[in-house]
Design an enzyme around this catalytic site. Sequence first.
Site, PDB file in Angstrom:
ATOM      1  N   ASN A   1       7.273  -5.273 -24.399  1.00 44.74           N
ATOM      2  CA  ASN A   1       7.085  -3.855 -24.078  1.00 44.74           C
ATOM      3  C   ASN A   1       8.427  -3.139 -24.083  1.00 44.74           C
ATOM      4  OD1 ASN A   1       7.882  -2.458 -21.331  1.00 44.74           O
ATOM      5  ND2 ASN A   1       7.597  -4.637 -20.864  1.00 44.74           N
TER       6      ASN A   1
ATOM      7  N   PHE B   1      10.287   3.038 -18.592  1.00 42.88           N
ATOM      8  CA  PHE B   1      10.058   3.718 -17.310  1.00 42.88           C
ATOM      9  C   PHE B   1       9.229   4.990 -17.467  1.00 42.88           C
ATOM     10  CE2 PHE B   1      14.110   1.979 -14.976  1.00 42.88           C
ATOM     11  CZ  PHE B   1      13.517   0.741 -14.882  1.00 42.88           C
TER      12      PHE B   1
ATOM     13  N   SER C   1      15.758  -3.738 -16.345  1.00 45.85           N
ATOM     14  CA  SER C   1      14.900  -3.468 -17.501  1.00 45.85           C
ATOM     15  C   SER C   1      15.773  -3.292 -18.735  1.00 45.85           C
ATOM     16  CB  SER C   1      14.071  -2.202 -17.279  1.00 45.85           C
ATOM     17  OG  SER C   1      13.444  -1.809 -18.490  1.00 45.85           O
TER      18      SER C   1
ATOM     19  N   ASN D   1      14.948  -1.601 -21.295  1.00 45.18           N
ATOM     20  CA  ASN D   1      14.426  -0.466 -22.052  1.00 45.18           C
ATOM     21  C   ASN D   1      14.989   0.894 -21.658  1.00 45.18           C
ATOM     22  OD1 ASN D   1      12.663  -2.240 -23.477  1.00 45.18           O
ATOM     23  ND2 ASN D   1      11.317  -2.254 -21.686  1.00 45.18           N
ATOM     24  N   THR D   2      15.925   0.913 -20.719  1.00 44.84           N
ATOM     25  CA  THR D   2      16.627   2.151 -20.354  1.00 44.84           C
ATOM     26  C   THR D   2      18.102   1.946 -20.659  1.00 44.84           C
ATOM     27  OG1 THR D   2      15.054   2.720 -18.608  1.00 44.84           O
ATOM     28  CG2 THR D   2      17.251   3.695 -18.459  1.00 44.84           C
TER      29      THR D   2
ATOM     30  N   LYS E   1      15.968  -6.707  -8.416  1.00 46.90           N
ATOM     31  CA  LYS E   1      15.356  -7.402  -9.553  1.00 46.90           C
ATOM     32  C   LYS E   1      16.398  -7.588 -10.640  1.00 46.90           C
ATOM     33  CE  LYS E   1      11.114  -7.582 -12.249  1.00 46.90           C
ATOM     34  NZ  LYS E   1       9.748  -7.027 -12.393  1.00 46.90           N
TER      35      LYS E   1
ATOM     36  N   ASN F   1      13.252 -10.242 -14.507  1.00 43.88           N
ATOM     37  CA  ASN F   1      12.663  -9.229 -15.368  1.00 43.88           C
ATOM     38  C   ASN F   1      12.362  -9.843 -16.739  1.00 43.88           C
ATOM     39  OD1 ASN F   1      11.930  -6.604 -16.384  1.00 43.88           O
ATOM     40  ND2 ASN F   1      13.361  -5.715 -14.922  1.00 43.88           N
TER      41      ASN F   1
END
Length: 401
Positions: free
Chosen positions: A149, A153, A215, A217-218, A255, A286
């Site tokens: 994925n 966010f 994460s 993805n940021t 995390k 994560n």
Amino acid sequence: MATAAATKGTTKMSKIKSFVLVTTGAGLFFSGFSIYKGNEKFYTEVIMPVVRHLPAETSHKLAVFACKHNIFRTQNLPDDINLKTTFFDRTISNPIGIAAGFDKHAEAIEGLDKLGFGLIEVGSVTPEPQPGNSTPRVFRLPKDEAIINRYGFNSDGHKAVFERLRELKNNKNFKGVIGVNLGKNKESKSALNDYTQGVRMFGPIADYLVINVSSPNTPGLRDLQEKKDLEQLLEGVLVERSQLPVNNKVPILLKISPDLGKADLKDIAEVVTKKKSQIDGLIVSNTTTDRSDLKETTLAKENGGLSGAPLRSKSTKLIAEMYHLTNGKIPIIGVGGIASGDDAFEKLEAGASYLQFYTAFIYHGPPVVSRIKSELSNILKERGYNNIEEVVGNNYKKYLN
């Protein structure tokens, strides 16, 4: 003769229609009954493969909708007594939670609780609403039992999520354990400000808070795991917690990424055990950007975080490493590739006190919750353990590199 033939034809058509109606009705009844009874084989072999014909994000939304509206069967049987444990001064009937990323906007908490999860973590939640990355941004890798994925966010924002939690706790008197996973807005100029806003907003109402700096993805988010930045961030977050008018002891967890090197892990261990930046727990781990040994080679090229079975060993080793580096003094929630009681037991042995999963829920449906708990309980009995606490970290060296 013509009339007789026509009558015979009509009778034949009537029988075909009746047959179709009966078999369709029987099929629908069996399907509905299997869903209601929580038949995992039916979910795994029928329901989930059918759902996989839908786009991945669409099926995710459908699953949240089903949980939100209590379409799935409620777990009625109590958890086995050997699964009972304590979560930061709260007694919970089992240590298994749904990881952040499933119920991003706190829409399905009641339904998830009824499925038998001991912990429910929502989010990640950002201060301001944001759409996340462009679609498509979720990809299934069935041969690997994995998901990639790159949601980025996507969030309804603090205010919307807070209102849902307040209504749930005040109007419905919800008693389950709710964690809120906090993220930062993509265009935010101050990560510290975003996370302290989250503590200020959700500290009085959540049962625990998660600082998510891992994460993939940021852009730039994982840089916050570097020693100096992390120390400043956690100090600021803890100062904010100390100023809360109520619930100023709400547990704060961090995390972390599974893609950190040993030097990074040592730095993190030093920071989270230091007095001014000592948090209450870790979530390990994560999603990963590693694509080693995947069978779905084409989809493996997609950017984003990989979760599911390929992450299992990596996250377990990381749990053992952090348990070792913190001398077992920082409770760990173990996440990554849990799909069976054996997977769950492995993470407990490595040093996790609590567990979360998500991807197995997508591949096997709601019955997987009860199955994992039942398998874990049986393993405890077979190996002579009376409870979860007796297992935690007792074989962590086995999983160290």
